[in-house]
Design a protein around this motif. Structure first.
Motif, PDB file in Angstrom:
ATOM      1  N   GLU A 216       0.865  -1.178   0.000  1.00 58.26           N
ATOM      2  CA  GLU A 216       0.000   0.000   0.000  1.00 58.26           C
ATOM      3  C   GLU A 216       0.904   1.232   0.000  1.00 58.26           C
ATOM      4  O   GLU A 216       1.905   1.271   0.717  1.00 58.26           O
ATOM      5  CB  GLU A 216      -0.846  -0.023   1.270  1.00 58.26           C
ATOM      6  N   GLU A 217       0.531   2.233  -0.790  1.00 60.93           N
ATOM      7  CA  GLU A 217       1.317   3.459  -0.788  1.00 60.93           C
ATOM      8  C   GLU A 217       0.985   4.265   0.465  1.00 60.93           C
ATOM      9  O   GLU A 217      -0.177   4.520   0.767  1.00 60.93           O
ATOM     10  CB  GLU A 217       1.046   4.288  -2.038  1.00 60.93           C
ATOM     11  N   ALA A 218       2.015   4.647   1.195  1.00 59.20           N
ATOM     12  CA  ALA A 218       1.845   5.449   2.406  1.00 59.20           C
ATOM     13  C   ALA A 218       1.698   6.921   2.031  1.00 59.20           C
ATOM     14  O   ALA A 218       2.124   7.346   0.958  1.00 59.20           O
ATOM     15  CB  ALA A 218       3.038   5.256   3.334  1.00 59.20           C
ATOM     16  N   SER A 219       1.132   7.689   2.932  1.00 60.28           N
ATOM     17  CA  SER A 219       0.925   9.122   2.694  1.00 60.28           C
ATOM     18  C   SER A 219       2.234   9.899   2.692  1.00 60.28           C
ATOM     19  O   SER A 219       2.315  10.979   2.108  1.00 60.28           O
ATOM     20  CB  SER A 219       0.011   9.699   3.776  1.00 60.28           C
ATOM     21  N   GLY A 220       3.249   9.372   3.363  1.00 62.16           N
ATOM     22  CA  GLY A 220       4.515  10.092   3.480  1.00 62.16           C
ATOM     23  C   GLY A 220       4.549  11.034   4.671  1.00 62.16           C
ATOM     24  O   GLY A 220       5.549  11.688   4.924  1.00 62.16           O
ATOM     25  N   ARG A 221       3.462  11.088   5.444  1.00 58.95           N
ATOM     26  CA  ARG A 221       3.421  11.926   6.644  1.00 58.95           C
ATOM     27  C   ARG A 221       3.837  11.097   7.859  1.00 58.95           C
ATOM     28  O   ARG A 221       3.536   9.908   7.946  1.00 58.95           O
ATOM     29  CB  ARG A 221       2.019  12.486   6.853  1.00 58.95           C
ATOM     30  N   ALA A 222       4.508  11.762   8.788  1.00 59.86           N
ATOM     31  CA  ALA A 222       4.963  11.076   9.996  1.00 59.86           C
ATOM     32  C   ALA A 222       5.174  12.098  11.099  1.00 59.86           C
ATOM     33  O   ALA A 222       5.171  13.308  10.856  1.00 59.86           O
ATOM     34  CB  ALA A 222       6.263  10.329   9.715  1.00 59.86           C
ATOM     35  N   SER A 223       5.370  11.601  12.306  1.00 59.41           N
ATOM     36  CA  SER A 223       5.775  12.458  13.420  1.00 59.41           C
ATOM     37  C   SER A 223       7.033  11.845  14.033  1.00 59.41           C
ATOM     38  O   SER A 223       7.217  10.627  14.023  1.00 59.41           O
ATOM     39  CB  SER A 223       4.663  12.605  14.456  1.00 59.41           C
ATOM     40  N   LEU A 224       7.870  12.716  14.557  1.00 60.01           N
ATOM     41  CA  LEU A 224       9.143  12.278  15.125  1.00 60.01           C
ATOM     42  C   LEU A 224       8.908  11.617  16.478  1.00 60.01           C
ATOM     43  O   LEU A 224       8.336  12.229  17.385  1.00 60.01           O
ATOM     44  CB  LEU A 224      10.085  13.482  15.258  1.00 60.01           C
ATOM     45  N   TYR A 225       9.335  10.377  16.609  1.00 59.64           N
ATOM     46  CA  TYR A 225       9.190   9.639  17.863  1.00 59.64           C
ATOM     47  C   TYR A 225      10.432   9.825  18.732  1.00 59.64           C
ATOM     48  O   TYR A 225      10.347  10.203  19.892  1.00 59.64           O
ATOM     49  CB  TYR A 225       8.927   8.160  17.572  1.00 59.64           C
ATOM     50  N   THR A 226      11.609   9.540  18.162  1.00 56.89           N
ATOM     51  CA  THR A 226      12.861   9.709  18.888  1.00 56.89           C
ATOM     52  C   THR A 226      13.991   9.907  17.893  1.00 56.89           C
ATOM     53  O   THR A 226      13.830   9.646  16.694  1.00 56.89           O
ATOM     54  CB  THR A 226      13.140   8.518  19.832  1.00 56.89           C
ATOM     55  N   TRP A 227      15.149  10.338  18.379  1.00 60.58           N
ATOM     56  CA  TRP A 227      16.287  10.609  17.502  1.00 60.58           C
ATOM     57  C   TRP A 227      17.579  10.596  18.292  1.00 60.58           C
ATOM     58  O   TRP A 227      17.574  10.641  19.517  1.00 60.58           O
ATOM     59  CB  TRP A 227      16.126  11.962  16.803  1.00 60.58           C
TER      60      TRP A 227
ATOM     61  N   VAL B 273      21.273  13.020  11.832  1.00 56.42           N
ATOM     62  CA  VAL B 273      20.248  12.671  12.821  1.00 56.42           C
ATOM     63  C   VAL B 273      19.606  11.340  12.439  1.00 56.42           C
ATOM     64  O   VAL B 273      18.864  11.256  11.455  1.00 56.42           O
ATOM     65  CB  VAL B 273      19.173  13.784  12.930  1.00 56.42           C
ATOM     66  N   ALA B 274      19.922  10.300  13.208  1.00 50.40           N
ATOM     67  CA  ALA B 274      19.245   9.008  13.070  1.00 50.40           C
ATOM     68  C   ALA B 274      17.931   9.130  13.839  1.00 50.40           C
ATOM     69  O   ALA B 274      17.900   9.679  14.945  1.00 50.40           O
ATOM     70  CB  ALA B 274      20.108   7.891  13.644  1.00 50.40           C
ATOM     71  N   ALA B 275      16.846   8.660  13.242  1.00 47.15           N
ATOM     72  CA  ALA B 275      15.534   8.892  13.844  1.00 47.15           C
ATOM     73  C   ALA B 275      14.621   7.683  13.714  1.00 47.15           C
ATOM     74  O   ALA B 275      14.827   6.819  12.854  1.00 47.15           O
ATOM     75  CB  ALA B 275      14.870  10.102  13.163  1.00 47.15           C
ATOM     76  N   VAL B 276      13.626   7.664  14.571  1.00 46.96           N
ATOM     77  CA  VAL B 276      12.507   6.736  14.466  1.00 46.96           C
ATOM     78  C   VAL B 276      11.264   7.613  14.356  1.00 46.96           C
ATOM     79  O   VAL B 276      11.083   8.546  15.155  1.00 46.96           O
ATOM     80  CB  VAL B 276      12.412   5.791  15.678  1.00 46.96           C
ATOM     81  N   VAL B 277      10.440   7.329  13.347  1.00 49.28           N
ATOM     82  CA  VAL B 277       9.239   8.124  13.113  1.00 49.28           C
ATOM     83  C   VAL B 277       8.009   7.232  13.204  1.00 49.28           C
ATOM     84  O   VAL B 277       8.072   6.036  12.947  1.00 49.28           O
ATOM     85  CB  VAL B 277       9.285   8.837  11.737  1.00 49.28           C
ATOM     86  N   ASP B 278       6.895   7.860  13.586  1.00 47.41           N
ATOM     87  CA  ASP B 278       5.598   7.189  13.568  1.00 47.41           C
ATOM     88  C   ASP B 278       4.914   7.593  12.274  1.00 47.41           C
ATOM     89  O   ASP B 278       4.564   8.769  12.094  1.00 47.41           O
ATOM     90  CB  ASP B 278       4.734   7.618  14.759  1.00 47.41           C
ATOM     91  N   LEU B 279       4.754   6.643  11.353  1.00 46.20           N
ATOM     92  CA  LEU B 279       4.061   6.935  10.103  1.00 46.20           C
ATOM     93  C   LEU B 279       2.590   7.217  10.392  1.00 46.20           C
ATOM     94  O   LEU B 279       2.013   6.659  11.338  1.00 46.20           O
ATOM     95  CB  LEU B 279       4.192   5.760   9.135  1.00 46.20           C
ATOM     96  N   ALA B 280       1.964   8.058   9.577  1.00 47.73           N
ATOM     97  CA  ALA B 280       0.553   8.394   9.762  1.00 47.73           C
ATOM     98  C   ALA B 280      -0.320   7.147   9.743  1.00 47.73           C
ATOM     99  O   ALA B 280      -1.363   7.110  10.396  1.00 47.73           O
ATOM    100  CB  ALA B 280       0.101   9.384   8.679  1.00 47.73           C
ATOM    101  N   GLU B 281       0.113   6.121   9.036  1.00 48.25           N
ATOM    102  CA  GLU B 281      -0.659   4.886   8.916  1.00 48.25           C
ATOM    103  C   GLU B 281      -0.495   3.970  10.129  1.00 48.25           C
ATOM    104  O   GLU B 281      -1.159   2.940  10.225  1.00 48.25           O
ATOM    105  CB  GLU B 281      -0.244   4.128   7.644  1.00 48.25           C
ATOM    106  N   GLY B 282       0.418   4.322  11.057  1.00 51.46           N
ATOM    107  CA  GLY B 282       0.558   3.547  12.279  1.00 51.46           C
ATOM    108  C   GLY B 282       1.930   2.967  12.566  1.00 51.46           C
ATOM    109  O   GLY B 282       2.387   3.042  13.702  1.00 51.46           O
ATOM    110  N   PRO B 283       2.608   2.367  11.587  1.00 53.60           N
ATOM    111  CA  PRO B 283       3.881   1.732  11.914  1.00 53.60           C
ATOM    112  C   PRO B 283       4.983   2.730  12.264  1.00 53.60           C
ATOM    113  O   PRO B 283       4.924   3.899  11.868  1.00 53.60           O
ATOM    114  CB  PRO B 283       4.263   0.999  10.624  1.00 53.60           C
TER     115      PRO B 283
END
Length: 148
Positions: free
Chosen positions: A56-67, A85-95
């Protein structure tokens, strides 16, 4: 030729993902049985173990979880990019997704991000109209990194 440690090795299963990324599209997998999305791509759902999963194509939106700001990395070509900056993001779709935060701005938990692509690899930057629009936030990344 110096090996590069920032480019993926594709196989028959991940080829779809990396070909889409080369075209500027971020894909995730969604389970037809439980409806949950997941990333990194797997041939089964990590929640219910169903093999009924689709791209499935993701929206490309995310929020920064940690870095974390990386100041030293001897593997090519990361040494040329330090600090990064190495980061972990929460994709808008959940993962959640491990990635790199690029561009100007100071990382903060919950910052709105959007996907960008570097040499066919998804990275994230502050969303247009988001943090980078605030002149007080247009500073280099913090020296210490952070977490949510």
């Amino acid at each position: 030729m110096t090996p590069r440690y920032d480019l993926p090795e594709t196989d028959a299963f991940t080829r779809t993902y990396w070909e889409a990324a080369a075209e500027g599209r971020l894909l995730i997998r969604r389970c037809g049985a439980c409806g949950r999305a997941h990333h990194y791509p797997r041939e089964f759902c990590p929640r219910c173990w169903s093999e009924d999963v689709r791209w499935e194509e993701a929206s490309g939106r995310a929020s920064l979880y940690t870095w974390s700001v990386v100041h030293r990395n001897d593997l090519p070509p990361f040494g040329e990019r330090t600090p990064y900056v190495a980061a972990v993001v929460d994709l808008a779709e959940g993962p959640r997704m491990a990635t790199e935060l690029v561009g100007e701005g100071e990382p903060r938990a919950g910052a709105e991000l959007e996907v960008a692509f570097r040499e066919g690899v998804p990275v994230f930057r502050f969303a247009r109209g988001g943090d980078e629009a605030d002149p007080d936030r247009r500073r280099p990344p913090m020296a210490g990194g952070g977490a949510a």
